[in-house]
Design a protein around this motif. Structure first.
Motif, mmCIF file in Angstrom:
data_model
loop_
_atom_site.group_PDB
_atom_site.id
_atom_site.type_symbol
_atom_site.label_atom_id
_atom_site.label_comp_id
_atom_site.label_asym_id
_atom_site.label_seq_id
_atom_site.Cartn_x
_atom_site.Cartn_y
_atom_site.Cartn_z
ATOM 1 N N ARG A 252 9.277 3.969 5.859
ATOM 2 C CA ARG A 252 10.373 4.291 4.943
ATOM 3 C C ARG A 252 11.245 5.418 5.501
ATOM 4 O O ARG A 252 12.466 5.380 5.395
ATOM 5 C CB ARG A 252 9.794 4.685 3.576
ATOM 6 C CG ARG A 252 10.821 5.097 2.565
ATOM 7 C CD ARG A 252 11.487 3.905 1.946
ATOM 8 N NE ARG A 252 12.295 4.368 0.820
ATOM 9 C CZ ARG A 252 13.493 3.928 0.556
ATOM 10 N NH1 ARG A 252 14.029 2.998 1.292
ATOM 11 N NH2 ARG A 252 14.163 4.385 -0.463
ATOM 12 N N ALA A 253 10.615 6.416 6.121
ATOM 13 C CA ALA A 253 11.374 7.526 6.708
ATOM 14 C C ALA A 253 12.244 7.041 7.867
ATOM 15 O O ALA A 253 13.378 7.502 8.029
ATOM 16 C CB ALA A 253 10.429 8.627 7.181
ATOM 17 N N HIS B 89 13.345 3.897 8.273
ATOM 18 C CA HIS B 89 14.268 2.842 7.827
ATOM 19 C C HIS B 89 14.507 2.986 6.326
ATOM 20 O O HIS B 89 13.941 2.242 5.519
ATOM 21 C CB HIS B 89 13.699 1.457 8.168
ATOM 22 C CG HIS B 89 13.430 1.290 9.618
ATOM 23 N ND1 HIS B 89 14.406 0.955 10.520
ATOM 24 C CD2 HIS B 89 12.292 1.474 10.337
ATOM 25 C CE1 HIS B 89 13.887 0.921 11.732
ATOM 26 N NE2 HIS B 89 12.609 1.234 11.647
ATOM 27 N N PRO B 90 15.362 3.925 5.941
ATOM 28 C CA PRO B 90 15.591 4.203 4.511
ATOM 29 C C PRO B 90 16.123 3.019 3.716
ATOM 30 O O PRO B 90 15.995 3.004 2.494
ATOM 31 C CB PRO B 90 16.607 5.351 4.523
ATOM 32 C CG PRO B 90 16.589 5.912 5.893
ATOM 33 C CD PRO B 90 16.103 4.839 6.806
ATOM 34 N N SER B 91 16.701 2.032 4.383
ATOM 35 C CA SER B 91 17.219 0.869 3.659
ATOM 36 C C SER B 91 16.108 -0.074 3.202
ATOM 37 O O SER B 91 16.338 -0.973 2.405
ATOM 38 C CB SER B 91 18.199 0.092 4.538
ATOM 39 O OG SER B 91 17.514 -0.477 5.652
ATOM 40 N N LEU B 92 14.894 0.132 3.709
ATOM 41 C CA LEU B 92 13.765 -0.742 3.383
ATOM 42 C C LEU B 92 12.828 -0.033 2.416
ATOM 43 O O LEU B 92 12.213 0.982 2.758
ATOM 44 C CB LEU B 92 13.006 -1.129 4.663
ATOM 45 C CG LEU B 92 11.842 -2.102 4.487
ATOM 46 C CD1 LEU B 92 12.351 -3.490 4.091
ATOM 47 C CD2 LEU B 92 11.030 -2.191 5.778
ATOM 48 N N GLY B 93 12.706 -0.566 1.210
ATOM 49 C CA GLY B 93 11.714 -0.056 0.268
ATOM 50 C C GLY B 93 10.345 -0.563 0.682
ATOM 51 O O GLY B 93 10.171 -1.756 0.923
ATOM 52 N N VAL B 94 9.360 0.328 0.798
ATOM 53 C CA VAL B 94 8.016 -0.056 1.254
ATOM 54 C C VAL B 94 7.005 0.377 0.205
ATOM 55 O O VAL B 94 6.956 1.546 -0.179
ATOM 56 C CB VAL B 94 7.678 0.577 2.617
ATOM 57 C CG1 VAL B 94 6.349 0.042 3.136
ATOM 58 C CG2 VAL B 94 8.784 0.324 3.634
ATOM 59 N N LEU B 95 6.201 -0.573 -0.251
ATOM 60 C CA LEU B 95 5.218 -0.294 -1.296
ATOM 61 C C LEU B 95 3.833 -0.752 -0.854
ATOM 62 O O LEU B 95 3.597 -1.952 -0.720
ATOM 63 C CB LEU B 95 5.591 -1.018 -2.592
ATOM 64 C CG LEU B 95 4.563 -0.927 -3.719
ATOM 65 C CD1 LEU B 95 4.463 0.503 -4.240
ATOM 66 C CD2 LEU B 95 4.910 -1.886 -4.839
ATOM 67 N N PRO B 96 2.893 0.184 -0.625
ATOM 68 C CA PRO B 96 1.509 -0.226 -0.392
ATOM 69 C C PRO B 96 0.857 -0.518 -1.745
ATOM 70 O O PRO B 96 1.014 0.237 -2.701
ATOM 71 C CB PRO B 96 0.885 0.993 0.292
ATOM 72 C CG PRO B 96 1.715 2.147 -0.150
ATOM 73 C CD PRO B 96 3.088 1.610 -0.467
ATOM 74 N N CYS B 97 0.165 -1.614 -1.829
ATOM 75 C CA CYS B 97 -0.414 -2.069 -3.093
ATOM 76 C C CYS B 97 -1.856 -2.502 -2.841
ATOM 77 O O CYS B 97 -2.115 -3.363 -2.004
ATOM 78 C CB CYS B 97 0.424 -3.234 -3.621
ATOM 79 S SG CYS B 97 -0.218 -3.994 -5.103
ATOM 80 N N PHE B 98 -2.810 -1.909 -3.558
ATOM 81 C CA PHE B 98 -4.225 -2.250 -3.397
ATOM 82 C C PHE B 98 -4.638 -3.222 -4.496
ATOM 83 O O PHE B 98 -4.426 -2.962 -5.683
ATOM 84 C CB PHE B 98 -5.079 -0.985 -3.444
ATOM 85 C CG PHE B 98 -6.556 -1.229 -3.264
ATOM 86 C CD1 PHE B 98 -7.033 -2.034 -2.245
ATOM 87 C CD2 PHE B 98 -7.466 -0.635 -4.112
ATOM 88 C CE1 PHE B 98 -8.401 -2.253 -2.082
ATOM 89 C CE2 PHE B 98 -8.830 -0.840 -3.962
ATOM 90 C CZ PHE B 98 -9.305 -1.651 -2.942
ATOM 91 N N LEU B 99 -5.218 -4.320 -4.094
ATOM 92 C CA LEU B 99 -5.618 -5.395 -5.005
ATOM 93 C C LEU B 99 -6.389 -4.886 -6.225
ATOM 94 O O LEU B 99 -6.085 -5.262 -7.353
ATOM 95 C CB LEU B 99 -6.474 -6.407 -4.226
ATOM 96 C CG LEU B 99 -7.209 -7.471 -5.021
ATOM 97 C CD1 LEU B 99 -6.214 -8.442 -5.617
ATOM 98 C CD2 LEU B 99 -8.199 -8.199 -4.144
ATOM 99 N N TRP B 100 -7.348 -4.020 -6.021
ATOM 100 C CA TRP B 100 -8.222 -3.604 -7.113
ATOM 101 C C TRP B 100 -7.622 -2.497 -7.965
ATOM 102 O O TRP B 100 -8.220 -2.072 -8.947
ATOM 103 C CB TRP B 100 -9.581 -3.182 -6.564
ATOM 104 C CG TRP B 100 -10.289 -4.336 -5.935
ATOM 105 C CD1 TRP B 100 -10.410 -4.582 -4.601
ATOM 106 C CD2 TRP B 100 -10.925 -5.430 -6.595
ATOM 107 N NE1 TRP B 100 -11.096 -5.754 -4.397
ATOM 108 C CE2 TRP B 100 -11.424 -6.293 -5.594
ATOM 109 C CE3 TRP B 100 -11.121 -5.770 -7.926
ATOM 110 C CZ2 TRP B 100 -12.107 -7.468 -5.900
ATOM 111 C CZ3 TRP B 100 -11.807 -6.941 -8.227
ATOM 112 C CH2 TRP B 100 -12.284 -7.770 -7.221
ATOM 113 N N SER B 101 -6.436 -2.021 -7.620
ATOM 114 C CA SER B 101 -5.747 -1.023 -8.449
ATOM 115 C C SER B 101 -4.714 -1.674 -9.347
ATOM 116 O O SER B 101 -4.024 -0.987 -10.088
ATOM 117 C CB SER B 101 -5.027 -0.003 -7.551
ATOM 118 O OG SER B 101 -5.945 0.708 -6.783
#
Length: 194
Positions: free
Chosen positions: A141-142, A144-156
């Protein structure tokens, strides 16, 4: 977006698109790519080595089926070998170095951003690499500010799931316990051993 991208996508898999359809997908308002991550490690004597990868891929595919056909969401192929150094003492475990996995995410993410995609979701089925994917997401993200990046954990994910998990598994971890075994029995019962 043109119908050709949707006609080629099959089950929303980017690898099934032609390059013009990929280009059109990337340029669509709200374009989102989901990248499933798993692991290749021991899950007790009764679950397959690819348990986390199977969960990430199968649950992602089921979720993607619920979106309207015109939703601009695609997926990358599964990254089935992850960061699992804590399991290397068990035969069959394969693990990538943290630096290699982070660099892979940064490289692929940079290429998706350059193509015009707006969002990247790192859909993770392996608890041992949560922090690593969070670091990769922040770095990407730092850069490439134009790209929103979301880490997502299955069990959360699902609200209230924690209350459904009995102790001591809730506080000591899900690995190869009742929860993972139950989910595997639901998705692929033929893969659960005695």
């Amino acid at each position: 977006m043109g119908d050709d991208a949707y006609a080629c996508q099959g089950s929303r898999r980017l690898e099934r698109l032609t390059w013009p359809a990929f280009q059109a997908a990337a340029q669509t308002c709200g374009s989102t790519v989901v990248w499933p991550f798993g692991a290749f490690e021991q899950h007790g004597p009764h679950l397959p080595l690819g348990t986390d990868a199977l969960f990430a891929e199968q649950i992602l595919d089921q979720v993607l089926e619920t979106f309207p056909q015109e939703a601009p969401i695609w997926r990358l192929p599964l990254q089935s070998i992850g960061f699992s150094p804590e399991h290397l003492g068990f035969p069959g475990t394969l693990s990538l170095p943290a630096e290699l996995l982070i660099r892979s995410i940064e490289t692929v993410g940079a290429q998706l951003a350059a193509a015009g995609f707006e969002r990247l979701v790192l859909f993770n089925g392996h608890g041992g690499q949560i922090a690593l994917l969070q670091v990769a997401a922040r770095q990407l993200r730092a850069a490439h500010p134009s790209l929103g990046v979301l880490p997502c954990f299955l069990w959360s994910g699902p609200k209230g799931i924690g209350e459904l998990i009995e102790e001591p598994e809730r506080s000591e971890g899900l690995h190869a316990g009742q929860v993972e075994t139950s989910l595997m029995l639901q998705l692929n019962p033929e893969l659960v051993g005695p």
